[in-house]
Design a protein around this motif. Structure first.
Motif, PDB file in Angstrom:
ATOM      1  N   VAL A   1       0.838  -1.205   0.000  1.00 49.96           N
ATOM      2  CA  VAL A   1       0.000   0.000   0.000  1.00 49.96           C
ATOM      3  C   VAL A   1       0.870   1.251   0.000  1.00 49.96           C
ATOM      4  CG1 VAL A   1      -1.583   1.383   1.421  1.00 49.96           C
ATOM      5  CG2 VAL A   1      -2.047  -1.043   1.031  1.00 49.96           C
ATOM      6  N   SER A   2       1.994   1.199   0.714  1.00 49.47           N
ATOM      7  CA  SER A   2       2.884   2.366   0.787  1.00 49.47           C
ATOM      8  C   SER A   2       3.463   2.729  -0.579  1.00 49.47           C
ATOM      9  CB  SER A   2       4.013   2.105   1.783  1.00 49.47           C
ATOM     10  OG  SER A   2       4.895   1.104   1.294  1.00 49.47           O
ATOM     11  N   ALA A   3       3.470   1.756  -1.504  1.00 50.39           N
ATOM     12  CA  ALA A   3       4.030   1.998  -2.835  1.00 50.39           C
ATOM     13  C   ALA A   3       2.957   2.312  -3.881  1.00 50.39           C
ATOM     14  CB  ALA A   3       4.837   0.777  -3.288  1.00 50.39           C
ATOM     15  N   MET A   4       1.693   2.292  -3.489  1.00 51.96           N
ATOM     16  CA  MET A   4       0.602   2.527  -4.439  1.00 51.96           C
ATOM     17  C   MET A   4       0.340   4.015  -4.650  1.00 51.96           C
ATOM     18  SD  MET A   4      -2.258  -0.293  -3.286  1.00 51.96           S
ATOM     19  CE  MET A   4      -1.940  -2.059  -3.356  1.00 51.96           C
ATOM     20  N   ASP A   5      -0.157   4.328  -5.861  1.00 52.59           N
ATOM     21  CA  ASP A   5      -0.593   5.697  -6.096  1.00 52.59           C
ATOM     22  C   ASP A   5      -2.038   5.833  -5.609  1.00 52.59           C
ATOM     23  OD1 ASP A   5      -2.368   4.707  -8.069  1.00 52.59           O
ATOM     24  OD2 ASP A   5      -0.907   5.013  -9.666  1.00 52.59           O
ATOM     25  N   ASP A   6      -2.575   7.051  -5.685  1.00 58.41           N
ATOM     26  CA  ASP A   6      -3.908   7.309  -5.138  1.00 58.41           C
ATOM     27  C   ASP A   6      -4.985   6.447  -5.790  1.00 58.41           C
ATOM     28  OD1 ASP A   6      -2.880   9.103  -3.388  1.00 58.41           O
ATOM     29  OD2 ASP A   6      -3.691  10.897  -4.347  1.00 58.41           O
ATOM     30  N   ASN A   7      -4.935   6.305  -7.094  1.00 65.06           N
ATOM     31  CA  ASN A   7      -5.966   5.542  -7.788  1.00 65.06           C
ATOM     32  C   ASN A   7      -5.924   4.069  -7.379  1.00 65.06           C
ATOM     33  OD1 ASN A   7      -8.080   5.983  -9.942  1.00 65.06           O
ATOM     34  ND2 ASN A   7      -7.029   4.194 -10.770  1.00 65.06           N
ATOM     35  N   GLU A   8      -4.723   3.540  -7.206  1.00 67.03           N
ATOM     36  CA  GLU A   8      -4.581   2.150  -6.775  1.00 67.03           C
ATOM     37  C   GLU A   8      -5.081   1.965  -5.347  1.00 67.03           C
ATOM     38  OE1 GLU A   8      -0.679   0.816  -9.432  1.00 67.03           O
ATOM     39  OE2 GLU A   8      -0.419   1.911  -7.543  1.00 67.03           O
ATOM     40  N   ARG A   9      -4.827   2.946  -4.505  1.00 64.55           N
ATOM     41  CA  ARG A   9      -5.312   2.863  -3.121  1.00 64.55           C
ATOM     42  C   ARG A   9      -6.836   2.916  -3.071  1.00 64.55           C
ATOM     43  NH1 ARG A   9      -1.136   6.401   0.666  1.00 64.55           N
ATOM     44  NH2 ARG A   9       0.780   5.456  -0.138  1.00 64.55           N
ATOM     45  N   LEU A  10      -7.421   3.728  -3.921  1.00 65.72           N
ATOM     46  CA  LEU A  10      -8.881   3.800  -3.957  1.00 65.72           C
ATOM     47  C   LEU A  10      -9.475   2.485  -4.438  1.00 65.72           C
ATOM     48  CD1 LEU A  10      -9.483   7.382  -5.409  1.00 65.72           C
ATOM     49  CD2 LEU A  10      -9.512   6.642  -3.035  1.00 65.72           C
ATOM     50  N   THR A  11      -8.801   1.845  -5.385  1.00 65.74           N
ATOM     51  CA  THR A  11      -9.265   0.539  -5.865  1.00 65.74           C
ATOM     52  C   THR A  11      -9.247  -0.477  -4.733  1.00 65.74           C
ATOM     53  OG1 THR A  11      -8.395   0.982  -8.089  1.00 65.74           O
ATOM     54  CG2 THR A  11      -8.864  -1.314  -7.542  1.00 65.74           C
TER      55      THR A  11
END
Length: 265
Positions: free
Chosen positions: A175-185
């Motif tokens: 999660v720490s490496a994800m961008d905002d869109n990936e985190r929202l997914t």
């Protein structure tokens, strides 16, 4: 509701600034005062800044509502001057009945004005709630198929592993490496992920997993603009619990006690 209030000591001229804050996490200040989550408090500016810096509160600012609150206080100040002038004017020295009549007329007009302002305040608050609610439903979002596939694999793996804490740790790293869109997914799949990682866990292990998941969930939500809308909607819900005419009610009580001259807005 005013975001900031300035009080002036009539004797010394010293100014004291107070600020309104919305408490997002219950806390007890060093002076022993308790601040409960979900409430709005008007506190000294240095205390407000400290609560915000600690992540325990957020500033409150709704210019449209503040403008109406200022209008209410200005109208009260106008009334106060008019009331004091009539109450102490010599022209009514020989006609107290006329003085009482004029004061009652003044109070009736004020009551009408205050009710109209309260209605305007209520309508504006409702309008703000609706606008924010609508905007919150139209936040742009595009699902990441890569993250969806990862979520499916994680849920499946959680059913067969004995190291669910380890999976939670790996999840936090990814999660720490994800961008905002990936985190929202991932946020949209988080309920099923949390259920899979806690199923079958017990005792201290379950407690630790839940703590890890709580931190991950908070990090995922931080990427969502929805949080900004939710915070403002929660603030408006708290504001709605307060009467915008509180100063007016207090002033009426002060008039009855015959000490209205010492009441400041």
């Amino acid at each position: 509701m005013k975001s900031q209030t300035i009080h002036v000591n009539q004797e010394t001229g010293e100014k004291m600034v107070e600020q309104s804050v919305f408490v997002t996490e219950s806390t007890t200040a060093q002076d022993g005062r308790r601040y409960e989550r979900g409430n709005i408090y008007t506190v000294e500016q240095h205390r407000a800044e400290a609560l915000i810096k600690e992540g325990k509160a957020s500033s409150v600012s709704f210019p449209a509502l503040e403008a109406i609150s200022v209008t209410i206080d200005n109208r009260l100040n106008q009334f106060k001057k008019q009331y004091d002038e009539i109450k102490h004017h010599e022209r009514y020295a020989d006609n107290e009945a006329e003085r009482r009549f004029q004061l009652r007329q003044l109070e009736a007009i004020l009551e009408e004005d205050m009710n109209a302002l309260k209605q305007k305040y209520t309508e504006e608050l409702t309008k703000l709630q609706r606008e924010l609610a609508r905007e919150s439903l139209s936040v742009p979002f595009k699902a990441s198929e890569t993250v969806n596939a990862y979520a499916d694999n994680l849920i499946a793996e959680a059913q067969y592993t004995d190291d669910k804490e380890g999976l939670a740790d790996l999840l936090a790293i990814k999660v720490s490496a994800m961008d905002d869109n990936e985190r929202l997914t991932l946020l949209r799949r988080f309920g099923r992920i949390a259920a899979a990682l806690t199923e079958g866990a017990a005792g201290n292990s379950k407690t630790r997993i839940k703590e890890k998941l709580g931190k991950i969930h908070a990090e995922l939500k931080s990427a969502h603009k929805q949080n900004e809308y939710d915070l403002k909607l929660r603030q408006l819900a708290a504001i709605k619990q307060n009467d915008p005419l509180t100063n007016y009610r207090l002033y009426k009580m002060a008039v009855k006690r015959n000490d209205a001259s010492r009441f400041n807005f």
